[in-house]
Design an enzyme around this catalytic site. Structure first.
Site, PDB file in Angstrom:
ATOM      1  N   GLY A  10       0.805  -1.212   0.000  1.00 54.41           N
ATOM      2  CA  GLY A  10       0.000   0.000   0.000  1.00 54.41           C
ATOM      3  C   GLY A  10       0.837   1.261   0.000  1.00 54.41           C
ATOM      4  O   GLY A  10       2.035   1.229  -0.267  1.00 54.41           O
ATOM      5  N   SER A  11       0.182   2.355   0.341  1.00 51.90           N
ATOM      6  CA  SER A  11       0.787   3.682   0.212  1.00 51.90           C
ATOM      7  C   SER A  11       2.045   3.845   1.061  1.00 51.90           C
ATOM      8  O   SER A  11       2.148   3.310   2.163  1.00 51.90           O
ATOM      9  CB  SER A  11      -0.239   4.723   0.649  1.00 51.90           C
ATOM     10  OG  SER A  11       0.380   5.970   0.800  1.00 51.90           O
ATOM     11  N   SER A  12       2.984   4.630   0.532  1.00 49.15           N
ATOM     12  CA  SER A  12       4.188   4.951   1.289  1.00 49.15           C
ATOM     13  C   SER A  12       3.869   5.852   2.481  1.00 49.15           C
ATOM     14  O   SER A  12       4.708   6.034   3.360  1.00 49.15           O
ATOM     15  CB  SER A  12       5.223   5.625   0.385  1.00 49.15           C
ATOM     16  OG  SER A  12       4.689   6.806  -0.156  1.00 49.15           O
TER      17      SER A  12
END
Lengths: 132, 387
Positions: A63-65
């Site tokens: 998923g997102s950083s």
């Protein structure tokens, strides 16, 4: 005590607590509530469980950083895991643990011996895990 | 990883919290990437500026670290979620504007150059060839390695920020000459690789099938627009950080890129038969690209909204040179210092499909904004929508 096992130490520090094990990866942004320290992804095997103070074990993050900042927020709120063990860490989890000061290791030799609830001592500085 | 005595002291917090956090990030990433030590860098480019990407958690971290930190090398930053000098042009809610401004203020406190662009290599400070740098923003780091002869890994918002503050980066991967050789060779078997969409599709294809440097065989050198398209697309679809053109290689895996591969990737990105608004400038346009748009407009007028994204510095130069004027008279709208994807402006357009020439924008806009994409070369987009 089951033994002392070598690991790759990635983020310095010493953390201990009960093992909480996930076979599936974790997305910290959207998957973890940084206010309560709980897994809030309904499709996740650890849904509803608290990661606060646990040694959290999962293969790697997805998923997102922005997940890195979620780890920082968890720590600020006093709801962070006491240490993290990965199968193979990634940039997001490493930088997140670095800013949040959560000890992190991966590639643990005795990983398969760890059972849910085992008491663990994780040393991110010298790269070792003690399983009690 | 080896640290000098001075670096060890910084890591222990003897020089303050910001350097401690910076060295914590670098030493951890260094261990992850098997670096032997840290090296000095000549510049940094930091991502994680748009409120749409980093949100409240990122904002709070930046506000905290910027209280007692300064960058120690020339540092540019990525676009924001809106144009902070004209925040009210679109129907963006007040809270978003406020939170975005806090992020921008935090970066300014850190002492960065107010570039707010994903193309810091156009119009901003560039170190000399062969320099080690630490650049986040995947399209820019691939461009740095492939076109500018700079050496950088594909950094994250946090690792690039850590490098900006400390002036260092782990000596690993693409900083080391032996890791900058192609591990895959793609044979181009398409006759007409003639515009930036096609180069973008090629880059997107390459990014999907390799994590290492890749060479494209049997093609001409791409011009700067085509190179930007390749870099942005490689950065979008995978982890590869570098490409070469017609590099001599032996004993590496070979893959063909034929009309068939082109069509498969194109069909994956293109899922509309028209676009009700136009987005150009992903990556941000340079002055020449703006001139080309201006020339292809001639005396036409846009029949739909056309948004053009670039840095303010580029826009001002385009105005001075008279290129921006014709586009604005045709109804085109420049949006400065703003990301073409991670902005609430896209949703505020209220359209179900968008025309763009960018494979990167196509990939992200459909995922972030749930809008279909009509992927076409900018000349074709303008021809069909500007009369």
């Amino acid at each position: 005590m089951k033994g002392v096992f070598r690991a790759r130490g990635l983020v310095d520090g010493l953390g201990w607590g009960e093992a909480l094990i996930s076979k599936s990866p974790i997305s910290f942004l959207g998957g973890v509530d940084p206010e309560r320290g709980k897994i809030i992804d309904k499709s996740h095997e650890l849904f509803g469980l608290s990661i606060d103070g646990k040694v959290l074990i999962f293969p790697y993050s997805v998923g997102s950083s922005v997940g890195a900042y979620v780890l920082y927020k968890l720590k600020e709120n006093g709801k962070a895991p006491s240490a993290i063990i990965n199968l193979k860490s990634d940039n997001v989890i490493v930088s997140g643990c670095a800013i949040a000061k959560i000890p992190l290791v991966d590639m643990v030799e005795g990983l398969s011996l760890i059972r849910k609830g085992d008491f663990l001592m994780v040393n991110g500085s010298n790269g070792s895990v003690i399983i009690y | 990883m080896y640290l000098t005595n001075d670096e060890e002291r910084a890591l222990k917090g003897e020089y303050g919290e910001a350097l401690e956090i910076g060295y914590r990030i670098l030493s951890s990433i260094g261990r992850l990437t098997n670096a032997s030590h840290l090296i000095e860098i000549s510049s940094a480019h930091v991502s994680g500026v748009s409120y749409s990407t980093i949100g409240d958690y990122g904002k709070e971290f930046l506000e905290r670290i910027s209280l007692n930190a300064k960058v120690s090398v020339p540092t540019t930053v990525n676009p924001a979620g809106l144009d902070y000098q004209n925040p009210c042009d679109f129907n963006v809610n007040d809270n978003y504007v406020l939170e975005q401004m806090k992020i921008i203020k935090a970066y300014k406190r850190l002492g960065v150059t107010d570039s707010f662009t994903c193309t810091p290599y156009e119009g901003f400070y560039l170190p000399s060839k062969g320099s080690h740098v630490s650049w986040a923003e995947s399209s820019a780091s691939v461009y740095a390695n492939s076109i500018l002869n700079l050496m950088t890994n594909r950094e994250s918002a946090l690792s690039a920020l850590a490098s900006a503050i400390t002036g260092k980066t782990p000596y690993s991967e693409l900083h080391i000459e032996e890791f900058r050789k192609p591990t895959l060779s793609i044979q181009i078997k398409i006759d007409d690789l003639s515009n930036s969409v096609k180069f973008g599709v090629l880059g997107y294809f390459a990014g999907k099938i390799t994590r290492g440097p890749v060479t494209f065989q049997n093609i001409k050198n791409p011009n700067s627009s085509e190179a930007k398209a390749i870099c942005a697309a490689i950065g979008t679809s995978g982890a590869s950080g570098m490409f070469m053109i017609n590099e001599k290689v032996d004993k590496v895996e070979r893959v063909d890129f034929t009309d068939n591969e082109f069509k498969n990737v194109y069909d994956e990105l293109n899922d509309a038969e028209k676009g009700d608004a136009i987005i150009l400038g992903c990556p941000h346009l340079n002055v020449n690209e703006i001139n080309e748009i201006s020339e292809s407009i001639r005396d036409g007028k846009f029949s739909k909204k056309c948004l053009i994204f670039c840095s303010r510095r580029t826009y001002e130069e385009a105005r001075r040179k008279g290129y921006a004027d014709r586009i604005e008279k045709a109804g085109g709208k420049f949006i400065c210092n703003t990301c073409a994807v991670f902005t609430p402006i896209i949703s505020s357009l209220g359209v179900d499909n968008i025309s763009t020439n960018s494979c990167k924008a196509a990939h992200y806009i459909k995922r972030v904004h749930k809008v279909s994409i009509f992927l076409k070369d900018s000349n074709e987009i303008i021809k069909e929508s500007c009369r």
